[in-house]
Write a protein that holds these residues in place. Sequence first.
Motif, PDB file in Angstrom:
ATOM      1  N   GLY A  35       5.485  -1.063 -26.829  1.00 23.99           N
ATOM      2  CA  GLY A  35       5.879   0.231 -27.361  1.00 23.99           C
ATOM      3  C   GLY A  35       6.570   1.077 -26.328  1.00 23.99           C
ATOM      4  O   GLY A  35       6.976   0.588 -25.262  1.00 23.99           O
ATOM      5  N   TRP A  36       6.684   2.345 -26.654  1.00 24.43           N
ATOM      6  CA  TRP A  36       7.442   3.271 -25.816  1.00 24.43           C
ATOM      7  C   TRP A  36       6.690   4.589 -25.627  1.00 24.43           C
ATOM      8  O   TRP A  36       6.016   5.084 -26.556  1.00 24.43           O
ATOM      9  CB  TRP A  36       8.790   3.565 -26.475  1.00 24.43           C
ATOM     10  CG  TRP A  36       9.651   2.349 -26.589  1.00 24.43           C
ATOM     11  CD1 TRP A  36       9.695   1.453 -27.618  1.00 24.43           C
ATOM     12  CD2 TRP A  36      10.592   1.886 -25.614  1.00 24.43           C
ATOM     13  NE1 TRP A  36      10.588   0.462 -27.350  1.00 24.43           N
ATOM     14  CE2 TRP A  36      11.168   0.707 -26.123  1.00 24.43           C
ATOM     15  CE3 TRP A  36      11.014   2.351 -24.371  1.00 24.43           C
ATOM     16  CZ2 TRP A  36      12.144  -0.011 -25.439  1.00 24.43           C
ATOM     17  CZ3 TRP A  36      11.987   1.641 -23.686  1.00 24.43           C
ATOM     18  CH2 TRP A  36      12.537   0.478 -24.215  1.00 24.43           C
ATOM     19  N   TYR A  37       6.834   5.129 -24.435  1.00 26.94           N
ATOM     20  CA  TYR A  37       6.383   6.462 -24.084  1.00 26.94           C
ATOM     21  C   TYR A  37       7.572   7.196 -23.498  1.00 26.94           C
ATOM     22  O   TYR A  37       8.577   6.582 -23.151  1.00 26.94           O
ATOM     23  CB  TYR A  37       5.258   6.412 -23.042  1.00 26.94           C
ATOM     24  CG  TYR A  37       3.908   5.996 -23.592  1.00 26.94           C
ATOM     25  CD1 TYR A  37       3.674   4.683 -23.993  1.00 26.94           C
ATOM     26  CD2 TYR A  37       2.852   6.908 -23.687  1.00 26.94           C
ATOM     27  CE1 TYR A  37       2.435   4.298 -24.489  1.00 26.94           C
ATOM     28  CE2 TYR A  37       1.613   6.528 -24.168  1.00 26.94           C
ATOM     29  CZ  TYR A  37       1.415   5.222 -24.573  1.00 26.94           C
ATOM     30  OH  TYR A  37       0.196   4.848 -25.057  1.00 26.94           O
ATOM     31  N   ARG A  38       7.438   8.510 -23.366  1.00 30.20           N
ATOM     32  CA  ARG A  38       8.487   9.289 -22.716  1.00 30.20           C
ATOM     33  C   ARG A  38       7.875  10.438 -21.953  1.00 30.20           C
ATOM     34  O   ARG A  38       6.775  10.898 -22.269  1.00 30.20           O
ATOM     35  CB  ARG A  38       9.504   9.798 -23.740  1.00 30.20           C
ATOM     36  CG  ARG A  38       8.957  10.831 -24.723  1.00 30.20           C
ATOM     37  CD  ARG A  38      10.018  11.171 -25.763  1.00 30.20           C
ATOM     38  NE  ARG A  38       9.550  12.198 -26.706  1.00 30.20           N
ATOM     39  CZ  ARG A  38      10.256  12.609 -27.743  1.00 30.20           C
ATOM     40  NH1 ARG A  38      11.461  12.083 -27.999  1.00 30.20           N
ATOM     41  NH2 ARG A  38       9.761  13.540 -28.535  1.00 30.20           N
ATOM     42  N   GLN A  39       8.614  10.886 -20.946  1.00 34.55           N
ATOM     43  CA  GLN A  39       8.171  12.014 -20.139  1.00 34.55           C
ATOM     44  C   GLN A  39       9.344  12.921 -19.849  1.00 34.55           C
ATOM     45  O   GLN A  39      10.300  12.508 -19.182  1.00 34.55           O
ATOM     46  CB  GLN A  39       7.523  11.538 -18.837  1.00 34.55           C
ATOM     47  CG  GLN A  39       6.883  12.653 -18.037  1.00 34.55           C
ATOM     48  CD  GLN A  39       5.985  12.137 -16.930  1.00 34.55           C
ATOM     49  OE1 GLN A  39       6.084  10.983 -16.517  1.00 34.55           O
ATOM     50  NE2 GLN A  39       5.078  12.982 -16.462  1.00 34.55           N
ATOM     51  N   ALA A  40       9.263  14.127 -20.367  1.00 40.71           N
ATOM     52  CA  ALA A  40      10.291  15.131 -20.125  1.00 40.71           C
ATOM     53  C   ALA A  40       9.959  15.888 -18.849  1.00 40.71           C
ATOM     54  O   ALA A  40       8.794  15.932 -18.425  1.00 40.71           O
ATOM     55  CB  ALA A  40      10.364  16.093 -21.309  1.00 40.71           C
ATOM     56  N   PRO A  41      10.956  16.509 -18.220  1.00 40.83           N
ATOM     57  CA  PRO A  41      10.703  17.255 -16.983  1.00 40.83           C
ATOM     58  C   PRO A  41       9.626  18.320 -17.172  1.00 40.83           C
ATOM     59  O   PRO A  41       9.677  19.109 -18.121  1.00 40.83           O
ATOM     60  CB  PRO A  41      12.058  17.891 -16.680  1.00 40.83           C
ATOM     61  CG  PRO A  41      13.041  16.999 -17.349  1.00 40.83           C
ATOM     62  CD  PRO A  41      12.369  16.502 -18.590  1.00 40.83           C
ATOM     63  N   GLY A  42       8.643  18.323 -16.295  1.00 38.03           N
ATOM     64  CA  GLY A  42       7.591  19.323 -16.344  1.00 38.03           C
ATOM     65  C   GLY A  42       6.540  19.098 -17.399  1.00 38.03           C
ATOM     66  O   GLY A  42       5.658  19.944 -17.604  1.00 38.03           O
TER      67      GLY A  42
END
Length: 123
Positions: A35-42
């Motif tokens: 699967g997939w995860y994501r991380q945006a700045p901050g």
Amino acid sequence: QVQLVESGGGLVQPGGSLRLSCSASGSIFSIHAMGWYRQAPGKEREWVGTATLSGGSTSYADSVKGRFTISRDNVKNMVYLQMNSLKPEDTAVYYCNALIATVRETLRARDYWGQGTQVTVSS
């Protein structure tokens, strides 16, 4: 050892599409899910979606449901993330995640992560 390698990130305009790919390689005995995860700045890393390779089912975070689609190629040990109708808030580093049992530990699956690929949605 197991390696996950993502590709396909980049810059896209709002409303556009991108397709991410993730390839798993190494001493793989079985893959239970990818699967997939994501991380945006901050922000903290957040779950995007998962495909269970044995059951063939997929699930998605509410924020991407209806816009993102996960598919997989069990023969090639790959998972894809088709992202449509992209929004600026989808901008993040996207990480591939897989639950894999190796040939050394066939009865115990562990989490593995890719290095991440940047997706930027901006006009």
